[in-house]
Design an enzyme around this catalytic site. Sequence first.
Site, PDB file in Angstrom:
ATOM      1  N   ARG A   1       5.168  10.970  -2.526  1.00 29.69           N
ATOM      2  CA  ARG A   1       5.001  10.552  -1.122  1.00 29.69           C
ATOM      3  C   ARG A   1       6.313  10.729  -0.343  1.00 29.69           C
ATOM      4  NH1 ARG A   1       4.664   4.360   1.137  1.00 29.69           N
ATOM      5  NH2 ARG A   1       4.263   4.934   3.296  1.00 29.69           N
TER       6      ARG A   1
ATOM      7  N   GLU B   1      12.515  -9.804   1.193  1.00 27.42           N
ATOM      8  CA  GLU B   1      11.771  -8.644   1.696  1.00 27.42           C
ATOM      9  C   GLU B   1      12.615  -7.399   1.438  1.00 27.42           C
ATOM     10  OE1 GLU B   1      11.533  -8.568   5.946  1.00 27.42           O
ATOM     11  OE2 GLU B   1      10.287  -6.766   6.001  1.00 27.42           O
TER      12      GLU B   1
ATOM     13  N   TYR C   1      11.433   8.506   0.752  1.00 28.92           N
ATOM     14  CA  TYR C   1      11.312   7.447  -0.261  1.00 28.92           C
ATOM     15  C   TYR C   1      11.922   7.806  -1.611  1.00 28.92           C
ATOM     16  CZ  TYR C   1       8.108   5.571   3.214  1.00 28.92           C
ATOM     17  OH  TYR C   1       7.583   5.078   4.376  1.00 28.92           O
TER      18      TYR C   1
ATOM     19  N   PRO D   1       0.786  -1.232   0.000  1.00 28.55           N
ATOM     20  CA  PRO D   1       0.000   0.000   0.000  1.00 28.55           C
ATOM     21  C   PRO D   1       0.823   1.290   0.000  1.00 28.55           C
ATOM     22  CG  PRO D   1      -0.161  -1.134   2.111  1.00 28.55           C
ATOM     23  CD  PRO D   1       0.494  -2.077   1.153  1.00 28.55           C
ATOM     24  N   ASN D   2       0.299   2.240  -0.734  1.00 31.49           N
ATOM     25  CA  ASN D   2       0.820   3.613  -0.832  1.00 31.49           C
ATOM     26  C   ASN D   2       2.075   3.736  -1.686  1.00 31.49           C
ATOM     27  OD1 ASN D   2      -1.226   4.737   0.941  1.00 31.49           O
ATOM     28  ND2 ASN D   2      -0.183   3.651   2.581  1.00 31.49           N
TER      29      ASN D   2
ATOM     30  N   ALA E   1       3.281  -0.899   4.704  1.00 33.35           N
ATOM     31  CA  ALA E   1       2.779  -0.907   6.085  1.00 33.35           C
ATOM     32  C   ALA E   1       2.327  -2.298   6.541  1.00 33.35           C
ATOM     33  CB  ALA E   1       1.639   0.096   6.234  1.00 33.35           C
TER      34      ALA E   1
ATOM     35  N   ARG F   1      13.549   4.137  12.066  1.00 32.59           N
ATOM     36  CA  ARG F   1      12.389   5.035  12.055  1.00 32.59           C
ATOM     37  C   ARG F   1      11.524   4.804  13.300  1.00 32.59           C
ATOM     38  NH1 ARG F   1       9.643   4.743   6.388  1.00 32.59           N
ATOM     39  NH2 ARG F   1       8.608   6.586   7.263  1.00 32.59           N
TER      40      ARG F   1
ATOM     41  N   HIS G   1      12.796  -2.935   1.560  1.00 32.66           N
ATOM     42  CA  HIS G   1      12.250  -1.630   1.933  1.00 32.66           C
ATOM     43  C   HIS G   1      13.144  -0.545   1.363  1.00 32.66           C
ATOM     44  CE1 HIS G   1       9.322  -3.390   4.627  1.00 32.66           C
ATOM     45  NE2 HIS G   1      10.288  -4.212   5.016  1.00 32.66           N
TER      46      HIS G   1
ATOM     47  N   ASN H   1       7.924  -5.808  -1.210  1.00 31.69           N
ATOM     48  CA  ASN H   1       7.898  -4.674  -0.276  1.00 31.69           C
ATOM     49  C   ASN H   1       6.481  -4.613   0.279  1.00 31.69           C
ATOM     50  OD1 ASN H   1       7.846  -2.315   1.152  1.00 31.69           O
ATOM     51  ND2 ASN H   1       8.989  -1.116  -0.363  1.00 31.69           N
TER      52      ASN H   1
HETATM   53  C1  DQA Z   1       8.421   0.906   3.489  1.00 27.97           C
HETATM   54  C2  DQA Z   1       8.577   1.107   5.010  1.00 27.97           C
HETATM   55  C3  DQA Z   1       7.231   0.924   5.711  1.00 27.97           C
HETATM   56  O1  DQA Z   1       7.382   1.152   7.103  1.00 27.97           O
HETATM   57  C4  DQA Z   1       6.200   1.897   5.177  1.00 27.97           C
HETATM   58  O2  DQA Z   1       4.943   1.650   5.770  1.00 27.97           O
HETATM   59  C5  DQA Z   1       6.108   1.888   3.698  1.00 27.97           C
HETATM   60  C6  DQA Z   1       7.340   1.812   2.915  1.00 27.97           C
HETATM   61  C7  DQA Z   1       9.727   1.193   2.733  1.00 27.97           C
HETATM   62  O3  DQA Z   1       9.850   0.766   1.599  1.00 27.97           O
HETATM   63  O4  DQA Z   1      10.612   1.866   3.279  1.00 27.97           O
HETATM   64  O5  DQA Z   1       5.036   2.066   3.123  1.00 27.97           O
HETATM   65  O6  DQA Z   1       8.080  -0.453   3.260  1.00 27.97           O
END
Ligand code: DQA
Length: 143
Positions: free
Chosen positions: A18, A98, A23, A10-11, A77, A107, A100, A74
């Site tokens: 964003r 995995e 990011y 998501p997002n 959240a 964080r 990120h 990825n």
């Molecule tokens: C994320 C880190 C997560 O905590 C966050 O909710 C994201 C992006 C990252 O790629 O750094 O949406 O997965």
Amino acid sequence: MTRVLVLNGPNLSRLGSREPEIYGSATHEELAETCRKAGAELGLDVEVRQTDDESELVGWLHDAATSATPVVLNPAAFTHYSYSLRDACALLTAPLIEVHLSNPAAREQFRHTSVVAGVATGSITGFGQDSYRLALRAVAALV
Ligand code: DQA
């Protein structure tokens, strides 16, 4: 050519606008192109998908389990609380990396837990788009 799924949660469709200080400024489409290009250089046929929907992501993981397809994930959240995602990841038989963009461990406290990490082959965090490139290198080395 080995097929690899890059799945974004998501997002992440909002990359570019964003929180660019966290990011980066590349859009999701630019990230997808980077992944496809990096994959082609490694002999991998990379397909990139993004969803905000937990059940859709779980369905994609079921398909990857059925076809024994390596996954770069990825979970965004969902990383921090989705046990259904973790259980779907546990079904996979091919490598699961995995990734990120940011380093969640550096964080907020709630980002310090990954419910996915324990069922992943490995995790790569904190390198921006390079997290994905490194993950694809890991897949290429493993398959
Ligand atoms: C994320 C880190 C997560 O905590 C966050 O909710 C994201 C992006 C990252 O790629 O750094 O949406 O997965």
